[in-house]
Design a protein around this motif. Structure first.
Motif, short mmCIF file in Angstrom:
data_model
loop_
_atom_site.label_atom_id
_atom_site.label_comp_id
_atom_site.label_asym_id
_atom_site.label_seq_id
_atom_site.Cartn_x
_atom_site.Cartn_y
_atom_site.Cartn_z
N LEU A 472 -8.84 59.72 1.18
CA LEU A 472 -9.27 58.51 1.90
C LEU A 472 -9.75 57.44 0.93
O LEU A 472 -9.44 56.25 1.10
CB LEU A 472 -10.37 58.86 2.89
N ASN A 473 -10.50 57.83 -0.06
CA ASN A 473 -11.06 56.85 -0.99
C ASN A 473 -10.02 56.28 -1.95
O ASN A 473 -10.30 55.31 -2.65
CB ASN A 473 -12.22 57.47 -1.77
N GLN A 474 -8.83 56.86 -1.98
CA GLN A 474 -7.75 56.32 -2.80
C GLN A 474 -6.91 55.29 -2.05
O GLN A 474 -6.07 54.61 -2.64
CB GLN A 474 -6.85 57.46 -3.28
N ILE A 475 -7.13 55.17 -0.74
CA ILE A 475 -6.37 54.20 0.06
C ILE A 475 -7.06 52.84 -0.03
O ILE A 475 -8.23 52.71 0.34
CB ILE A 475 -6.27 54.65 1.53
N PRO A 476 -6.39 51.82 -0.53
CA PRO A 476 -7.01 50.49 -0.59
C PRO A 476 -7.47 50.02 0.80
O PRO A 476 -6.71 50.08 1.76
CB PRO A 476 -5.88 49.60 -1.12
N GLY A 477 -8.72 49.60 0.88
CA GLY A 477 -9.26 49.12 2.15
C GLY A 477 -9.99 50.17 2.96
O GLY A 477 -10.51 49.87 4.03
N ILE A 478 -10.03 51.42 2.47
CA ILE A 478 -10.75 52.49 3.16
C ILE A 478 -11.71 53.14 2.18
O ILE A 478 -11.39 53.37 1.01
CB ILE A 478 -9.78 53.54 3.73
N SER A 479 -12.92 53.42 2.67
CA SER A 479 -13.92 54.11 1.86
C SER A 479 -14.64 55.12 2.73
O SER A 479 -14.67 54.99 3.96
CB SER A 479 -14.93 53.11 1.27
N ARG A 497 -9.48 42.79 5.70
CA ARG A 497 -8.21 43.04 5.01
C ARG A 497 -7.09 43.33 6.02
O ARG A 497 -5.95 42.88 5.85
CB ARG A 497 -8.37 44.22 4.06
N PHE A 498 -7.42 44.09 7.08
CA PHE A 498 -6.41 44.52 8.04
C PHE A 498 -6.48 43.75 9.37
O PHE A 498 -5.77 44.09 10.31
CB PHE A 498 -6.56 46.01 8.31
N ASN A 499 -7.36 42.74 9.42
CA ASN A 499 -7.50 41.90 10.61
C ASN A 499 -7.80 42.74 11.86
O ASN A 499 -7.27 42.48 12.95
CB ASN A 499 -6.22 41.08 10.83
N ILE A 500 -8.66 43.74 11.73
CA ILE A 500 -8.95 44.65 12.83
C ILE A 500 -10.13 44.13 13.64
O ILE A 500 -11.22 43.92 13.11
CB ILE A 500 -9.24 46.08 12.32
N GLN A 505 -7.38 50.02 19.43
CA GLN A 505 -6.00 49.58 19.22
C GLN A 505 -5.48 50.07 17.88
O GLN A 505 -4.31 50.46 17.75
CB GLN A 505 -5.91 48.05 19.30
N PHE A 506 -6.35 50.08 16.87
CA PHE A 506 -5.96 50.62 15.56
C PHE A 506 -5.55 52.09 15.70
O PHE A 506 -4.51 52.51 15.17
CB PHE A 506 -7.13 50.50 14.57
N ALA A 507 -6.35 52.87 16.44
CA ALA A 507 -6.03 54.29 16.64
C ALA A 507 -4.71 54.46 17.38
O ALA A 507 -3.91 55.35 17.06
CB ALA A 507 -7.17 54.98 17.38
N LEU A 508 -4.47 53.61 18.38
CA LEU A 508 -3.21 53.68 19.13
C LEU A 508 -2.02 53.29 18.26
O LEU A 508 -0.95 53.92 18.33
CB LEU A 508 -3.29 52.77 20.36
N ASP A 509 -2.19 52.26 17.44
CA ASP A 509 -1.10 51.84 16.56
C ASP A 509 -0.75 52.95 15.57
O ASP A 509 0.43 53.22 15.31
CB ASP A 509 -1.49 50.57 15.81
N LEU A 510 -1.77 53.60 15.01
CA LEU A 510 -1.54 54.71 14.09
C LEU A 510 -0.84 55.87 14.80
O LEU A 510 0.08 56.49 14.26
CB LEU A 510 -2.87 55.17 13.50
N LEU A 511 -1.27 56.13 16.01
CA LEU A 511 -0.65 57.20 16.80
C LEU A 511 0.82 56.91 17.08
O LEU A 511 1.68 57.78 16.91
CB LEU A 511 -1.42 57.37 18.12
N HIS A 512 1.12 55.69 17.48
CA HIS A 512 2.49 55.34 17.84
C HIS A 512 3.41 55.33 16.62
O HIS A 512 4.57 55.76 16.72
CB HIS A 512 2.53 53.97 18.51
N GLU A 555 -0.69 50.41 4.20
CA GLU A 555 -0.11 49.51 3.20
C GLU A 555 0.42 48.23 3.83
O GLU A 555 0.36 47.15 3.22
CB GLU A 555 1.02 50.25 2.47
N THR A 556 0.93 48.32 5.05
CA THR A 556 1.52 47.14 5.70
C THR A 556 0.82 46.74 6.99
O THR A 556 1.19 45.75 7.62
CB THR A 556 3.01 47.40 6.02
N TYR A 557 -0.20 47.50 7.40
CA TYR A 557 -0.79 47.27 8.73
C TYR A 557 -1.62 45.99 8.76
O TYR A 557 -2.46 45.74 7.88
CB TYR A 557 -1.68 48.45 9.12
N ARG A 558 -1.38 45.20 9.77
CA ARG A 558 -2.23 44.07 10.11
C ARG A 558 -2.30 44.03 11.65
O ARG A 558 -1.26 43.95 12.30
CB ARG A 558 -1.68 42.73 9.59
#
Length: 560
Positions: A472-479, A497-500, A505-512, A555-558
């Protein structure tokens, strides 16, 4: 909605543009056929969809008045085809037959008051299709026919949930999980990082525990004492002695069908309408839900991520009022994995002492401590205060399905004599907890503690935690803060960074997109859309796959 390609999130956003609020859970439960929205929400939903509220509620339009000559100002234009999942019941009036799409209401007269509140075309979701001739004919027929009273079909009575549930949420098994279940039913593989249930991930109960339950099944066919079996309570009392809980007798111990049942029981016994109870944020959401259901007012104090998720003592002090009755601790913590040090616990005891608060401590993970740290029960530091400590075997012995937990009353019980009578009455009302599961408590607490091999280097829980924390800590934008206990980590997202703006909705987008199931921070009564919980119980191979997919997604999520 399906015909028009409308998602639930589209409706929620449209409502927000109007300055109104459409509850996510309420909408999800309505779409899934579980409940009917409140009247104000129903009218808002009808306005957004451009249909009549009565049709959404009952599946039929209100009776039209006697037909009048048409003029341009008598009839209101409506979108053409509502959700095909809703059908008009057939009746003697010649209304649309079962299976036919419900017509639009172009020809339904509306009052001036109704016209002034109609949505504009920008606020509604217009169907791309035009009315067919047959639909238009049926629509006109509905509008112009008067059904004799004697021929009307009685409206079915609908039963609504209690209003006490209006503000009760449990999103650990909420809309995102419902969507995952739907996807699974269509044959999709879901990578589940959402629930702390050890068995599905290959964790097994100790053989001795399973053997003893089998052996004692014939003796578990009847009720036990409402507090629990003598052997179970004796073992729990001895465990409390080892943990230095003061002033505990056999009469102070109650077994339950997991800690969850006992939390609910205690909230019912403790809280009057309007009483306030301090609960951590983030929390295990059952605490907030049960306090709300009991008529109390949950007041959330902040746990500070910058201080390894320890409670913010100044925030606790600022939240206390004359109505504050108790403070809840979840230690070790779910969802953060934090373990509170003695100095923090000592400060909380002083605050409780100053304001004469009772202390409720959820310690279900007290035997899942890593990295050489030790757990301290806050009740051992407060012999002069009334404390209730909750624990059980679900997590430490990997037997969540057996449903065996307990609560222990300790400290100054004289000041809680009347409350204890109430607790005992509620315990009597549910008769007793699961007797076969009670029968293994003595074996589980007194025998070999198999959980120890999981929480040391080389053990599954320990090594899986390290894998997820590092990934998780290696993913840019997540700590993420490294957990010291339990099965959970609560990473932070850089929302700019991700306009969240909406963590669900973030959880649903990741799920889909990646078929990964997580729980958003809002499910734990966290006040910002910048966190989510990951359960690190799956095996390393699955966790590695999940972390790689999450990194690719971010990497591409907004967020739109």
């Amino acid at each position: 909605m399906d015909d028009r390609g409308i998602r639930q999130t589209d409706l929620i956003r449209a409502a927000q543009k109007r300055g109104a609020r459409l509850g996510k859970s309420q909408l999800s439960q309505y779409v899934n056929g579980r409940t009917l929205p409140r009247q104000d929400s129903l009218e808002l939903l009808a306005s957004l969809l451009g249909v009549h509220a009565d049709w959404l509620a009952w599946g039929k339009l209100p009776e039209a008045p006697q037909a009048l000559p048409m003029s341009s100002n008598q009839y209101a234009e409506r979108p053409s085809t509502p959700n095909a999942a809703r059908r008009m019941p057939s009746n003697a009036s010649g209304a649309v037959h079962p299976g036919q799409d419900v017509p639009s209401t172009d020809a339904v007269p509306v009052s001036t008051a109704t016209q002034t509140s109609e949505p504009t075309s920008a606020d509604t979701f217009d169907s791309a299709s035009k009315l067919t001739a047959s639909t238009a004919h049926a629509e006109k027929h509905v509008a112009t026919q008067q059904v004799p009273t004697s021929e009307r079909t009685p409206v079915m009575r609908h039963f609504k949930k209690s209003s006490k549930l209006n503000n009760v949420l449990y999103d650990v098994r909420g809309p995102v999980v419902d969507e995952a279940a739907r996807m699974e039913s269509e044959g999709m593989r879901i990578l589940k990082l959402n629930i702390g249930n050890p068995a599905p991930f290959g964790f097994r109960a100790p053989d001795e525990v399973v053997h003893d339950m089998r052996q004692q099944l014939p003796d578990g066919e009847g009720y036990s004492d409402s507090r629990g079996l003598f052997s179970a309570r004796k073992a729990i009392m001895q465990y409390c002695q080892i943990r230095n809980l003061p002033n505990v007798t056999m009469e102070d111990i109650y077994t339950g069908n997991g800690v969850s049942e006992l939390i609910n029981l205690c909230m019912q016994a403790i809280l009057d309408n309007g009483d306030e109870i301090l609960i951590p944020s983030p929390d295990y959401p059952l605490w907030t839900a049960c306090a709300t259901l009991a008529g109390g007012t949950p007041v959330h104090y902040i746990c500070d991520e910058q201080a390894e998720w320890n409670p913010d003592l100044d925030d606790i002090r600022s939240k206390i009022s004359p109505r504050t009755k108790a403070i809840v601790l979840i230690n070790p913590n779910n969802p953060t994995g934090a373990l509170y040090p003695r100095e923090v616990l000592a400060e909380i005891v002083e605050i409780a002492r100053e304001h004469q608060l009772m202390i409720l401590s959820d310690e279900i993970y007290d035997r899942l401590i890593m990295d050489g740290f030790e757990h301290t029960s806050i009740a051992s530091m407060a012999p002069d205060l009334f404390c209730i400590t909750f624990s059980g075997l679900s997590k430490s012995h990997m037997i969540a399905g057996y449903r065996i937990g307990w609560m222990v009353l300790s400290g100054n019980k004289r000041c809680a004599k009347d409350l204890i009578e109430g607790i005992h009455m509620l315990a009597n009302m549910r008769l007793c907890s699961n007797v076969p599961a009670q029968a293994i408590v003595q074996t589980a607490l007194g025998g070999y503690q198999s959980v120890q091999r999981y929480i040391v280097p080389g053990g599954r829980v320990h090594d899986q935690r390290d894998l997820v924390y590092e990934a998780l800590n290696q993913i840019p934008g997540i700590s993420a803060v490294k957990p010291k206990a339990a099965f959970y980590i609560f990473p932070k997202i850089d929302v700019k960074r991700f306009n969240i703006t909406d963590d669900e909705q973030f959880a649903l987008d990741l799920l889909h997109e990646k078929h990964i199931l997580i729980v958003p921070g809002k499910g734990f009564n966290w006040h910002k859309p910048d966190h989510f919980r990951v359960v690190y119980l799956p095996r390393r191979r699955v966790l590695t796959e999940c972390m790689e997919d999450l990194a690719d997604f971010m990497e591409t999520y907004r967020q739109a």
